[in-house]
Design an enzyme around this catalytic site. Structure first.
Site, short mmCIF file in Angstrom:
data_model
loop_
_atom_site.label_atom_id
_atom_site.label_comp_id
_atom_site.label_asym_id
_atom_site.label_seq_id
_atom_site.Cartn_x
_atom_site.Cartn_y
_atom_site.Cartn_z
N ARG A 13 -12.90 -3.56 -2.85
CA ARG A 13 -14.14 -3.10 -3.48
C ARG A 13 -14.24 -3.39 -4.99
O ARG A 13 -15.32 -3.68 -5.47
CB ARG A 13 -14.29 -1.58 -3.30
CG ARG A 13 -14.48 -1.14 -1.87
CD ARG A 13 -14.40 0.37 -1.74
NE ARG A 13 -15.56 1.05 -2.30
CZ ARG A 13 -16.66 1.34 -1.62
NH1 ARG A 13 -16.77 1.00 -0.36
NH2 ARG A 13 -17.66 1.99 -2.19
N ARG A 78 18.61 -8.28 2.97
CA ARG A 78 17.97 -7.13 2.32
C ARG A 78 17.93 -7.27 0.80
O ARG A 78 18.14 -6.31 0.07
CB ARG A 78 18.68 -5.82 2.69
CG ARG A 78 18.75 -5.53 4.17
CD ARG A 78 17.38 -5.30 4.76
NE ARG A 78 17.45 -4.98 6.20
CZ ARG A 78 16.39 -4.82 6.97
NH1 ARG A 78 15.18 -4.94 6.46
NH2 ARG A 78 16.53 -4.55 8.26
N ASP A 80 15.55 -9.46 -2.11
CA ASP A 80 14.46 -10.42 -2.28
C ASP A 80 14.85 -11.61 -3.15
O ASP A 80 14.52 -12.76 -2.83
CB ASP A 80 13.21 -9.73 -2.83
CG ASP A 80 13.45 -8.98 -4.13
OD1 ASP A 80 14.62 -8.86 -4.55
OD2 ASP A 80 12.46 -8.49 -4.72
N THR A 104 21.26 -12.76 -13.49
CA THR A 104 21.19 -11.62 -12.57
C THR A 104 19.75 -11.48 -12.09
O THR A 104 18.84 -12.16 -12.59
CB THR A 104 21.66 -10.32 -13.27
OG1 THR A 104 21.78 -9.29 -12.30
CG2 THR A 104 20.69 -9.89 -14.35
N HIS A 152 -22.94 19.07 -29.99
CA HIS A 152 -22.79 20.12 -28.97
C HIS A 152 -23.79 19.93 -27.82
O HIS A 152 -24.15 20.89 -27.14
CB HIS A 152 -22.96 21.51 -29.58
CG HIS A 152 -22.21 21.70 -30.86
ND1 HIS A 152 -20.87 22.00 -30.89
CD2 HIS A 152 -22.61 21.59 -32.15
CE1 HIS A 152 -20.47 22.09 -32.16
NE2 HIS A 152 -21.50 21.84 -32.93
N SER A 282 -30.03 7.73 -2.64
CA SER A 282 -29.60 8.90 -1.88
C SER A 282 -30.05 8.76 -0.44
O SER A 282 -31.14 8.23 -0.17
CB SER A 282 -30.20 10.18 -2.49
OG SER A 282 -30.06 11.27 -1.61
N ARG A 296 -18.76 5.54 -11.19
CA ARG A 296 -17.57 4.84 -10.71
C ARG A 296 -16.63 4.51 -11.88
O ARG A 296 -15.41 4.58 -11.75
CB ARG A 296 -17.98 3.57 -9.98
CG ARG A 296 -16.86 2.94 -9.15
CD ARG A 296 -17.36 1.73 -8.40
NE ARG A 296 -18.52 2.05 -7.60
CZ ARG A 296 -19.55 1.23 -7.40
NH1 ARG A 296 -19.58 0.03 -7.97
NH2 ARG A 296 -20.58 1.60 -6.66
#
Length: 477
Positions: A13, A78, A80, A104, A152, A282, A296
Site C-alpha cells: 500500500r 544454517r 546465510d 568475518t 492555543h 464515507s 495516513r
C-alpha cells in the site's frame, strides 16, 4: 495480492518500489558480492596472492546470483553468509579459495547495512527536498493572503496562508540539515575482524599495519566512502542505527505537524488536501471529504516516532564486542522506519502538489474575528477625533463582550462594528471603520518574511537538487 499469508502494508500500500528495492534481499546480496570483490581487489593490490583472473571471475558473476544454490546450502549449514560464499564459489570456481579472505560475517553484513542505509537516506533526502520545493511554490503564491493565526487554537492575530507554510518548511529544513549531517558522518565499518582487533589481517599481512590501514581505505573508496570507523567490536556501533532513526523520527514529527494543521484547516473549510473526482469520503455520508491522506501521514508518523525507540534499546544493550540480540530487532526496525518515512513523504508530495485553498471562506472567517482584533486601531482613530482614550477603552470592552455574547450565546454574526458606529462617543462612520478593517493592515511583515525566507534559505538549499524533483506521485490508496 497474496490472500493466504501476511504481507506488509509497506509493500502492498505505502512504500515506493525504489525504497522497497533498497531494502530487498537482492540489493543486499548484490552488495555482499561487491564487497567481496572490493576486498579481493584491495588484498591483491597490497601483495596477496590473488590473480586478475580470479577477480575477473568474481566480477563476471557479481549480479548473477545463484539463489537456488545459496538457499539449499543455508538449509544445511544454517548460516546465510557461508551459504552465499559457497554459492559464489560454485560459479567463480577459480576465485573460490580467496572469497571472503580474512573477513568475518560482519564484513559483508554490517558494511552492507551502512551502504543500504545511505541509499535509503539519499532517496529520502530527494523526496524531502521535493516536498520543500512544492511548499515553497505554495508559500510564494499565498504570501499575501490574510488568514487567522492561532495561539492555543484560539484566534489571535492575522498571518497569511503563505507565511504559515514557511513554518512547515522551516522544520523540514531542520530535518534536511540533520539528514545531511548523518550522511556526512555515516562511515563504513571496514574490515575489523571477529572482535575488532583485525587479528586475521595481521596474519595475512605479516604484521604490516600500514597495509591493513590501506586495505580498509581501498575498500571504502571502492564502495564510495571517505572514511571507516576508527575502532569497533565485531560490528559498527548500534548507536548509528539509533541516530539515523532519530533523524527519520524528526522528519515524521514535521510531517505530523503539517498533516495535523491541514486536518484542522480542512475542518475550517479553509484549505484541503486534493480530493479526486471519484474518491469516496464515507460509506454512510456521501457528502464527506475526509482528509484521509493527512490522517495516513499522522498514522505512519506515530509508528516511526515510536519505532525510533527500538534501536535506542538495542544500542544500550550490546554486550562488550557484540551480541546477536540486535539482529532480529534491527532488521525489522531499521528497514520499516525507512519504508514508513518513504511512505509519509510519498503522501506529503501528493498532498503538497494539490493543496486547495478557499479564499472566500478564509476571508469570511477573518472578517468575523477582525473587529475584535482591530479594536485598538478603532480606539486610536477615535482618539484622533478628540475622544478620551480611557473612556473609549472601557466602551470597546463592553461592546466587545456584548458582541461576543451575540456570537457565542445566540449564534448571530459579530455586530461589534455596528455597536461602535451607533455609539456617538466614537464619532466614526461605518465607512471609516471599514477602512480600518482591511485585513492587509494586520499581517505585519508576512509577505516580506516569506520572500526573504525563500530567497535566503530555501532556494540555496534546493539548488543542488533542482533537476531531481519528482512531483507526480501516484498513491496506491
Amino acid at each position: 495480492m497474496n490472500y493466504d499469508s501476511y504481507e506488509s502494508p509497506f509493500s502492498t500500500r505505502y512504500a515506493s518500489k525504489q525504497m522497497q528495492y533498497i531494502f530487498s534481499a537482492d540489493n543486499k546480496f548484490r552488495t555482499w558480492r561487491r564487497l567481496w570483490i572490493a576486498l579481493a581487489r584491495a588484498e591483491q593490490k597490497l601483495g596477496l596472492d590473488i590473480t586478475d583472473e580470479q577477480i575477473a571471475e568474481l566480477e563476471k558473476y557479481k549480479d548473477d546470483i545463484n539463489y537456488d544454490v545459496a538457499e539449499k546450502r543455508e538449509k544445511e549449514v544454517r548460516h546465510d553468509v557461508m551459504s552465499h560464499i559457497y554459492a559464489y564459489g560454485q560459479q567463480a570456481k577459480k576465485a573460490k579459495p580467496i572469497i571472503h579472505l580474512g573477513a568475518t560475517s560482519c564484513y559483508v553484513g554490517d558494511n552492507t547495512d551502512i551502504i543500504v542505509m545511505r541509499q535509503g537516506l539519499e532517496l529520502i533526502r530527494k523526496k524531502l527536498c521535493t516536498v520543500i520545493y512544492l511548499l515553497s511554490k505554495f508559500a510564494d503564491k499565498y504570501k499575501s493572503l490574510p488568514c487567522l493565526a492561532y495561539t492555543h487554537l484560539q484566534p489571535a492575530q492575522l498571518t497569511t496562508v503563505g507565511k504559515r507554510a514557511t513554518l512547515w518548511m522551516n522544520e523540514l529544513l531542520m530535518d534536511h540539515d540533520e539528514l545531511d549531517y548523518r550522511l556526512q558522518h555515516l562511515w563504513l565499518l571496514g574490515q575489523k575482524g571477529t572482535t575488532g582487533t583485525q587479528a586475521s589481517f595481521v596474519d595475512l599481512f605479516n604484521g604490516d599495519s600500514e597495509k591493513i590501514d590501506s586495505l580498509e581505505q581501498l575498500i571504502a573508496n571502492e564502495m564510495g566512502f571517505d572514511k571507516v570507523v576508527p575502532v569497533s567490536g565485531q560490528t559498527y556501533s548500534r548507536k548509528v542505527d539509533a541516530q539515523i532513526l532519530n533523524t527519520l523520527s524528526g522528519i515524521a514529527q514535521s510531517a505530523y505537524k503539517f498533516a495535523n494543521d491541514l486536518r484542522i484547516l480542512a475542518s475550517f473549510k479553509e484549505v484541503e488536501e486534493p480530493f479526486e473526482k471519484n474518491q469516496v469520503g464515507s460509506s454512510a455520508m456521501p457528502y464527506k471529504r475526509n482528509p484521509m491522506r493527512s490522517e495516513r501521514i499522522c498514522a505512519l508518523a506515530r509508528y516511526v516516532i515510536t519505532n525510533s525507540l527500538n534501536p535506542a534499546y538495542t544500542a544500550s544493550t550490546q554486550w562488550f564486542e557484540r551480541t546477536l540480540d540486535d539482529s532480529a530487532n534491527k532488521r525489522i526496525a531499521v528497514a520499516e522506519a525507512f519504508l514508513a518515512v518513504d511512505s509519509i513523504l510519498n503522501i506529503y508530495i501528493n498532498v503538497a502538489n494539490g493543496l486547495v485553498v478557499y479564499p472566500k471562506i478564509i476571508e469570511q472567517r477573518v472578517m468575523r474575528e477582525l473587529p475584535f482584533m482591530a479594536s485598538e486601531n478603532i480606539m486610536m482613530e477615535a482618539v484622533k477625533k478628540g475622544g478620551d482614550r480611557q473612556d473609549l477603552h472601557e466602551r470597546i470592552r463592553v461592546h466587545s463582550m456584548a458582541a461576543a455574547a451575540q456570537v457565542k450565546e445566540h449564534g448571530l454574526e459579530n455586530d461589534l462594528v455596528e455597536r461602535i458606529v451607533s455609539d456617538p462617543v466614537f464619532g466614526l462612520s461605518l465607512d471609516e471603520i471599514r477602512q480600518l478593517l482591511n485585513p492587509a493592515l494586520f499581517i505585519g511583515r508576512c509577505p516580506e518574511q516569506v520572500e526573504r525566507f525563500l530567497h535566503d534559505y530555501v532556494m540555496p538549499m534546493l539548488a543542488p537538487y533542482k533537476d531531481t524533483f519528482e512531483t507526480d506521485i501516484d498513491l496506491k490508496v
